[in-house]
Design an enzyme around this catalytic site. Structure first.
Site, PDB file in Angstrom:
ATOM      1  N   LYS A  22      24.895  55.858  63.361  1.00 46.06           N
ATOM      2  CA  LYS A  22      25.595  57.010  62.420  1.00 46.06           C
ATOM      3  C   LYS A  22      26.604  57.786  63.118  1.00 46.06           C
ATOM      4  O   LYS A  22      27.414  58.389  62.519  1.00 46.06           O
ATOM      5  CB  LYS A  22      24.453  57.607  61.768  1.00 46.06           C
ATOM      6  CG  LYS A  22      23.834  58.654  62.664  1.00 46.06           C
ATOM      7  CD  LYS A  22      22.920  59.601  61.870  1.00 46.06           C
ATOM      8  CE  LYS A  22      22.109  60.558  62.752  1.00 46.06           C
ATOM      9  NZ  LYS A  22      23.084  61.559  63.230  1.00 46.06           N
ATOM     10  N   THR A  23      26.382  58.237  64.553  1.00 44.80           N
ATOM     11  CA  THR A  23      27.182  59.100  65.436  1.00 44.80           C
ATOM     12  C   THR A  23      28.367  58.267  65.534  1.00 44.80           C
ATOM     13  O   THR A  23      29.457  58.873  65.227  1.00 44.80           O
ATOM     14  CB  THR A  23      26.495  59.406  66.650  1.00 44.80           C
ATOM     15  OG1 THR A  23      25.254  60.128  66.178  1.00 44.80           O
ATOM     16  CG2 THR A  23      27.127  60.486  67.299  1.00 44.80           C
ATOM     17  N   ASP A  37      26.734  66.183  59.090  1.00 44.74           N
ATOM     18  CA  ASP A  37      25.561  65.145  59.865  1.00 44.74           C
ATOM     19  C   ASP A  37      24.305  65.695  59.173  1.00 44.74           C
ATOM     20  O   ASP A  37      23.874  66.768  59.079  1.00 44.74           O
ATOM     21  CB  ASP A  37      26.119  65.053  61.112  1.00 44.74           C
ATOM     22  CG  ASP A  37      25.163  64.216  61.937  1.00 44.74           C
ATOM     23  OD1 ASP A  37      24.614  63.112  61.359  1.00 44.74           O
ATOM     24  OD2 ASP A  37      24.985  64.457  63.333  1.00 44.74           O
ATOM     25  N   GLU A  38      23.311  64.693  59.532  1.00 41.82           N
ATOM     26  CA  GLU A  38      21.638  64.818  59.353  1.00 41.82           C
ATOM     27  C   GLU A  38      21.557  65.596  58.007  1.00 41.82           C
ATOM     28  O   GLU A  38      20.731  66.533  57.964  1.00 41.82           O
ATOM     29  CB  GLU A  38      21.098  65.868  60.586  1.00 41.82           C
ATOM     30  CG  GLU A  38      21.313  65.071  61.890  1.00 41.82           C
ATOM     31  CD  GLU A  38      20.364  64.212  62.244  1.00 41.82           C
ATOM     32  OE1 GLU A  38      19.729  63.869  61.325  1.00 41.82           O
ATOM     33  OE2 GLU A  38      20.331  63.648  63.108  1.00 41.82           O
ATOM     34  N   GLN A  95      13.841  59.987  57.095  1.00 44.01           N
ATOM     35  CA  GLN A  95      13.866  60.948  58.180  1.00 44.01           C
ATOM     36  C   GLN A  95      13.697  62.134  57.946  1.00 44.01           C
ATOM     37  O   GLN A  95      14.072  62.990  58.855  1.00 44.01           O
ATOM     38  CB  GLN A  95      14.705  60.497  59.446  1.00 44.01           C
ATOM     39  CG  GLN A  95      14.903  59.175  59.860  1.00 44.01           C
ATOM     40  CD  GLN A  95      15.619  58.587  60.985  1.00 44.01           C
ATOM     41  OE1 GLN A  95      15.237  59.348  62.108  1.00 44.01           O
ATOM     42  NE2 GLN A  95      16.580  57.812  60.707  1.00 44.01           N
ATOM     43  N   ARG A 116      11.516  55.049  67.640  1.00 47.16           N
ATOM     44  CA  ARG A 116      12.037  55.623  68.769  1.00 47.16           C
ATOM     45  C   ARG A 116      11.909  54.570  69.823  1.00 47.16           C
ATOM     46  O   ARG A 116      12.525  54.816  70.947  1.00 47.16           O
ATOM     47  CB  ARG A 116      11.208  57.017  69.327  1.00 47.16           C
ATOM     48  CG  ARG A 116      11.260  58.153  68.289  1.00 47.16           C
ATOM     49  CD  ARG A 116      12.412  58.668  68.157  1.00 47.16           C
ATOM     50  NE  ARG A 116      12.814  58.237  66.570  1.00 47.16           N
ATOM     51  CZ  ARG A 116      14.120  58.062  66.258  1.00 47.16           C
ATOM     52  NH1 ARG A 116      15.065  58.808  66.677  1.00 47.16           N
ATOM     53  NH2 ARG A 116      14.167  57.782  64.816  1.00 47.16           N
TER      54      ARG A 116
END
Length: 721
Positions: free
Chosen positions: A32-33, A219-220, A250, A596
């Site tokens: 995504k980044t 973002d987020e 998330q 993770r």
């Protein structure tokens, strides 16, 4: 031309789409980044959008800095850069320009948590309200909750009714808000709330900021709360493009205001919005993703997606059931040693747990096994006592506000007692001026106290003059302040080596700030510092990292252990009591934990009695929800009457032979109290007792008392050795 050749088809669509409203559902590890930064670069390079017309909002300073660096490396044009900042930094920028409509000065004070607690303590003292030790934080939380719910002190008092404790809280809240106005100070909640209030009340201010940015990227997005969302919608006028990136699966911060409904309902709030799902994962193996997918699909309130990857592996998720928490921890330590022996660096291994208290047994096991480790997310740099003190000294050179003065006036001790402070405070209230201005009037004191305060004011005034001089190098001014105030000498006298080293690091921080922003002032540095306080913890050395799952958000590791997967612990009992919504949040947290891991994922549970739960531990539903083809089960079965015979496997985890089969073929010896035994790892020890084939043996420091199966091959009587 922005190079999108390395992107998959959905990533390309997310970067190049010309829809006005876009919602990017970005699964864990889906890049995504990269997509977000390439989107910004595409707008600038290919669509000829002026960089200053782009606003990108993130939620940490680290993320903002990383994004800014990546964007600047992508674009060819030098010079202006897009506005990439945290939402609090954005609000500070807006308020520095427009808070004047509320009668506040542009250089208003930004209060941190210590400042807030200081005002709360002052309020309790003034109102004669008894406050328990460390209760200031509870008052601050009460005030924050009321503010974010937009409940005024008057409304809070009405809601308190006749309940004395709530009346006291409401009085402190009223005092706190009044004191803020007197000091022209805003806390972190106010930064967003005040901006929203100005936009609501003053159309011309809101429209000015809507015109400033054509493109708004967030973002987020799954982590924003309702006040933050209100601000984003205020900034988004009829013509603005709004581009949000996040993953409903998330959303793990509802306890601090995040609302999963915001990202879920985006297409309703922005009619015509397009959704693009990024579900190709570049981090984990397919087995890990299949396990995470099989858990999260049990949530009803989500956007359907299944993560997939091209990273194939035959290795399944390993689930280990231990007979108790110390055996679970010992097994984890043993597996970490195995992984390290195979070549995995300690720093590529993480142990995740639901709550901080769960680290106790893990830390003991790490020490016993001589495994280097750190607790990730300890006391942050800017939250350490000496750093807080130093920053308040710097504030004296700029604003000389009451909160800074109260913190440092007796650090080091200058003989200015509480009665004197009370007298200064009362005089400041009567005259409507700051406490520092009262000190400089030189009217209240005589004799030795007059001289002490006079010297203090002379010292501060010299700092203020130097801070106002544009030629002053602020890191050199800081060094002088530490010397002249006596603060450095105080630490040296106490041999506070670590604190002195931290102040040296702060000096370097000031110097680096001056080099990066040569035209900036000390005031701007203090504003910046007040917003981040989350300087990264260095992990350059080879340490296993122990942390909560919340702290692990956004991180990735080669090997991950998720421990204490027991109902009531993970998912935790409070969430289970909240019903479906609470369990779904915990399931999202488990999904974050599992994803993770890049190569290997271990899921662990402990049996036995839990004093926290006040009952026996049972297996977490999140383990049971993983489809059998993706997971292998090892360890104790916890069948009645067999627990003690399973303990040695919890400690020594022989790989392929089930403990039940091994014990059925082996006659278990009974050891006598006082017998001397030799263990292959722990050395010589003395038997304390032996029950049902399980011996308690006292070994020398640092190993201590261990429970070991009497017939275990690592253990021999000294007479037989």
């Amino acid at each position: 031309m922005t190079d999108v050749s390395l992107l998959n088809e959905r990533q390309k669509e997310a970067v190049l789409s010309d829809d006005q409203y876009l919602r990017i559902i970005a699964g864990a590890g889906s890049g995504k980044t990269r997509v977000l930064t390439m989107r910004i670069a595409h707008l600038i390079e290919d669509e000829d959008v002026r960089p200053w017309r782009i606003l990108a909002i993130t939620f940490t300073n680290k993320a903002a800095n990383e994004m800014k660096e990546r964007v600047m490396n992508m674009i060819e044009s030098a010079g202006a850069s897009p506005m990439i900042s945290t939402i609090h930094s954005l609000c500070v920028r807006i308020l520095r320009e427009d808070i004047g409509v509320l009668g506040y000065p542009r250089n208003f004070t930004i209060m941190d948590e210590d400042d807030q607690k200081s005002v709360v303590k002052e309020a309790c003292k003034a109102l004669d309200i008894e406050m328990q030790k460390n209760a200031a934080g509870a008052f601050v939380n009460y005030i924050s909750n009321n503010k974010t719910a937009e409940i005024t002190p008057e409304e809070a008092m009405t809601m308190a009714g006749s309940y004395k404790a709530d009346i006291a809280k409401a009085k402190v809240y009223e005092y706190y808000v009044r004191r803020q106005k007197e000091m022209k100070a805003l806390d972190f909640d106010d930064l967003i709330l005040t901006t929203v209030q100005i936009f609501r009340k003053y159309d011309e201010v809101r429209e000015k900021w809507q015109r400033r940015y054509d493109y708004i990227l967030v973002d987020e997005f799954q982590d924003i709360d309702n006040i933050q969302y209100t601000l984003i919608r205020q900034l988004a006028g009829e013509e603005n493009s709004v581009y949000v990136v996040g993953d409903p699966d998330q959303t793990i911060y509802t306890w601090r205001g995040a609302d999963v409904d915001i990202i879920m309902n985006f297409t309703k709030d922005f009619p015509g919005a397009k959704s693009i799902v990024l579900n190709e994962n570049y981090r984990s193996t397919q087995a890990i993703l299949d396990g995470a997918n099989s858990v999260i699909k049990n949530n009803r309130h989500r956007i359907e997606k299944d993560l997939f990857t091209n990273r194939k592996s035959d290795e399944k998720i390993t689930h280990y059931a231990a007979a108790g928490d110390e055996y679970e921890a010992a097994w984890v330590a043993g597996k970490i040693q195995e992984e390290h022996a195979k070549g995995t660096k300690y720093r590529d291994i993480a142990v995740l747990y639901r709550s901080n208290y769960l680290s106790r047994s893990l830390e003991k096991a790490m020490i016993d096994a001589r495994i280097p480790y750190i607790i990730y997310g300890g006391i942050r740099f800017y939250e350490r006592q000496e750093i807080k003190d130093a920053l308040c000294y710097l504030r004296m050179a700029v604003t000389s506000d009451d909160l800074a003065l109260q913190r440092i006036i007796n650090r080091p001790r200058r003989g200015i007692g509480n009665k004197t402070i009370d007298m200064i405070t009362a005089s400041a209230r009567e005259q409507g001026i700051s406490m520092y201005e009262v000190l400089c009037q030189d009217r209240l004191f005589s004799g030795k106290m007059k001289k002490t305060i006079g010297n203090f004011c002379t010292m501060v005034e010299s700092w203020r003059r130097r801070a106002a001089d544009s030629t002053t190098e602020i890191h050199l001014l800081f060094e002088d302040i530490l010397e002249e105030s006596g603060y450095k000498a105080m630490l040296e006298e106490s041999k506070e080596t670590e604190r002195i080293e931290n102040l040296k690091e702060l000096t370097d921080d000031l110097k680096e700030f001056s080099e990066n922003y040569p035209d900036s002032t000390l005031d701007e540095y203090l504003q910046l510092v007040s917003l981040y306080g989350d300087r990264d913890q260095t992990t350059e050395n080879d340490y296993v990292q122990l942390m909560t799952v919340h702290a692990a958000k956004g991180l990735e590791f080669d090997t991950v252990f998720v421990t204490d997967l027991n109902d009531g612990i993970f998912p935790n009992e409070r969430a289970m009591a909240d019903g479906t919504r609470g369990v779904e949040e915990e399931r999202r947290l488990a999904y974050v934990a599992f994803t993770r891991a890049k190569r290997k994922l271990y899921l662990c549970e402990a049996g036995g009695y839990s004093f926290i739960l006040q009952k026996s531990r049972t297996r977490s539903r999140f383990i049971s929800e993983i489809d059998d083809e993706h997971i292998e089960h090892k360890g104790a079965s916890f069948e009645p009457g067999r627990k003690e015979r399973m303990l040695s496997e919890a400690l020594f985890h022989d790989k392929d032979i089930p403990m039940a089969e091994r014990l059925s073929k082996t006659k278990i010896p009974q050891l006598k109290k006082g017998e001397i035994m030799i263990h292959s790892k722990f050395g010589e020890g003395v038997v304390i007792k032996c029950v049902n084939g399980i011996a308690e043996i006292a070994f020398p420091y640092p190993f201590g008392i261990k429970k070991i199966a009497a017939g275990h091959p690592t253990l021999k009587k000294k007479s037989e050795a």
